[in-house]
Scaffold this motif. Structure first.
Motif, short mmCIF file in Angstrom:
data_model
loop_
_atom_site.label_atom_id
_atom_site.label_comp_id
_atom_site.label_asym_id
_atom_site.label_seq_id
_atom_site.Cartn_x
_atom_site.Cartn_y
_atom_site.Cartn_z
N LEU A 31 18.29 -29.19 -11.88
CA LEU A 31 18.46 -30.57 -11.45
C LEU A 31 18.85 -30.60 -9.97
O LEU A 31 19.61 -29.76 -9.51
N LEU A 37 19.15 -36.84 -6.65
CA LEU A 37 18.74 -37.31 -7.97
C LEU A 37 18.65 -38.83 -8.00
O LEU A 37 17.65 -39.40 -8.46
N SER A 40 15.86 -40.15 -5.75
CA SER A 40 14.57 -39.90 -6.41
C SER A 40 14.35 -40.91 -7.53
O SER A 40 13.24 -41.45 -7.69
#
Length: 528
Positions: A31, A37, A40
């Motif tokens: 990850l 994260l 995105s």
């Protein structure tokens, strides 16, 4: 800390549980950083929104009986709003201001030595009969000190057990379980309450723009949880882990190193007369602070009440609770610091706040990315549509609320194995979970409470936790050949029993209808 590491185990010797944890670790390592994260995910939301808008995806909001349509975030109007709202999204992110205000005060209380001193005092001269209970209670209560609790309570747990002739490895494991696994079980409001409350408020606004989840929304439940979680830890330790400790042979060399370590000496140092005097005066100050707030609340027209004269979410007390708590820590920390001569001039106080905020810089960065993700998710209407569709599905299937809450608890527990950031995981889950359960009559405060249980108890068995390796280092002070298997053999039983005890408490509490905290709601009525 000993730099010795455990010998790698051959793959064929790994049991099913170890293989599962290795898979989790490998998956988690792939990850991206939470910052990337969330950015995105924000881009993914934009793409999905355009596809859903083109497909004409919509749902009817039962609270307003109005159609909710998916919004194309790639339209000219949406892009203009997105660009102009970047700064506003961050500055108005509810958790940001709340956390900073609380941390201003906590930083002074921690840096002046008050909070570490309280931990040391609680774990010194403990009788063998009560050592497990005291370590467990101190660990669960130490969330006030945030991540600093790991560095203080875990080594103190080993020292306390060793001092009464018990295996210090078990002491470290007990301390780790109580700090990490009981992170949401606390005697008082901490920074996590402010963070989660802010995120829950943003998620609740998808259904109800006026709804507020305050930092004290789970205060009652968290306080009782502290004793229930501690009881679970004591039960497992006394019935199982102590026997396991008898099988673990300690390394004499590692034990000698721990005795000679400068940090060990600092942690075991008894409170000086000046420190004891500082704590007495700090305790008196706390009582005076409570008394002042109580007196200010008495008048019917007090500024701490709302327009109806009560103490609802919009009252001065509830709306300003973060500032009141932060100021309380600030005053008490200053009083203690002046008495013990850690604060010699007014200039020392800003320095303490600055140093105390440094560990939270990564959280501030995460908040920026999270605020943009949440803003786009809300703008797209995808969260509202998912919540409505999900609620309709569960209603149509006549799914009992108990099953829904249990499912949320299980999903959270599994998610926390991969994403160990409590605020990060809640940022992902809250925009769907909170509004969906609101439409099913479940208040955000309850949803947040059940999330906190699942997020806490699996922390101690997640290889993705940054403290998973740290606790191994503390254990290796006493047993150099200790490895991940050694640690898991101690923490898995603790995690499972804590989960069961805490879940029973939650569902029992939920059935009574008692609010989770001051001004918190037990249920939510759509359109009410």
């Amino acid at each position: 800390m000993s730099t010795a590491t455990a010998q790698p185990q051959r793959k064929e010797n790994l049991g099913p549980l170890m293989r599962l944890l290795v898979l989790i670790e490998n998956a988690g390592n792939k990850l991206p950083h939470p910052f990337w994260l969330f950015l995105s995910l924000a881009l993914i939301v934009m793409v999905i929104s355009s596809l859903c808008a083109a497909a004409g995806l919509s749902a009817v909001n039962p609270a307003t009986n109005e159609a909710v349509n998916a919004v194309n975030l790639f339209s000219m109007e949406s892009l203009r709003t997105i660009v102009s709202g970047v700064v506003t999204n961050y500055m108005e992110f509810p958790a940001l201001g709340l956390v900073l205000i609380v941390l201003f005060g906590v930083a002074v209380a921690e840096r002046s030595g008050l909070i570490p001193g309280l931990m040391r005092a609680a774990l010194q001269n403990v009788s063998p009969k009560w050592v497990t209970a005291v370590v467990a209670l101190v660990g669960t209560a130490s969330s006030i000190a945030s991540d600093a609790a790991y560095m203080v309570v875990i080594p103190l747990g080993g020292i306390a057990f060793k001092a009464v002739g018990r295996n210090p490895v078990i002491g470290c494991a007990v301390a780790y379980a109580s700090v990490a696994g009981g992170y949401s079980a606390a005697p008082f409001v901490n920074s996590l309450d402010a963070i989660l409350g802010g995120i829950s408020t943003s998620a609740a606004h998808i259904v109800d723009g006026e709804y507020t989840v305050t930092p004290v929304a789970n205060l009652y439940f968290n306080f009782i949880s502290m004793f229930v979680v501690s009881a679970a830890i004591v039960l497992v330790t006394e019935l199982l882990l102590n026997k396991r400790g008898e099988q673990l042979e300690l390394d004499p060399a590692g034990d000698d190193e721990a005795q000679e370590d400068e940090e060990h000496a600092k942690l075991t140092a008894k409170l000086t007369p000046l420190e004891k005097r500082g704590m007495v005066i700090a305790a008196i100050t706390i009582v005076l602070c409570f008394a002042i707030v109580f007196v200010l609340c008495l008048p019917a027209n007090s500024f701490l009440r709302d327009e109806e004269g009560g103490f609802g979410p919009k009252s001065g007390l509830m709306a300003g609770i973060a500032a009141i708590i932060g100021f309380g820590f600030f005053i008490v920390g200053i009083v203690y610091g002046v008495v013990v001569k850690e604060i010699r001039s007014p200039n020392d106080i800003p320095e303490m706040i600055i140093k105390g905020l440094v560990p939270f810089v990564p959280v501030m960065l995460l908040f920026f990315a999270a605020s943009q993700f949440l803003a786009l998710f809300k703008m797209s209407n995808l969260g509202q549509i998912l919540a409505i569709v999900g609620a309709d599905f569960f209603k149509g299937a006549n799914t009992p609320p108990f099953v829904i809450l249990l499912g949320a608890l299980l999903i959270t527990s599994l998610g926390a194995l991969l994403i160990t950031s409590g605020s990060g995981l809640w940022t992902l889950m809250a925009p769907v979970l909170v509004p969906m359960l609101m439409l099913l009559g479940i208040a955000p405060e309850l949803t947040q409470a059940v999330y906190r249980i699942g997020d806490s108890v699996t922390n101690i068995i997640s290889p993705m936790s940054p403290y998973f390796v740290m606790i191994l280092g503390f254990i290796q002070r006493y047993k150099r050949d200790a490895g991940i298997g050694t640690l898991l053999s101690l923490t898995i039983p603790l995690s499972v029993v804590m989960w069961v005890f805490w879940a029973i408490l939650f569902f029992g509490w939920w059935l009574t209808g008692i609010p989770m905290g001051p001004g918190a709601h037990a249920t939510y009525t759509v359109g009410g």
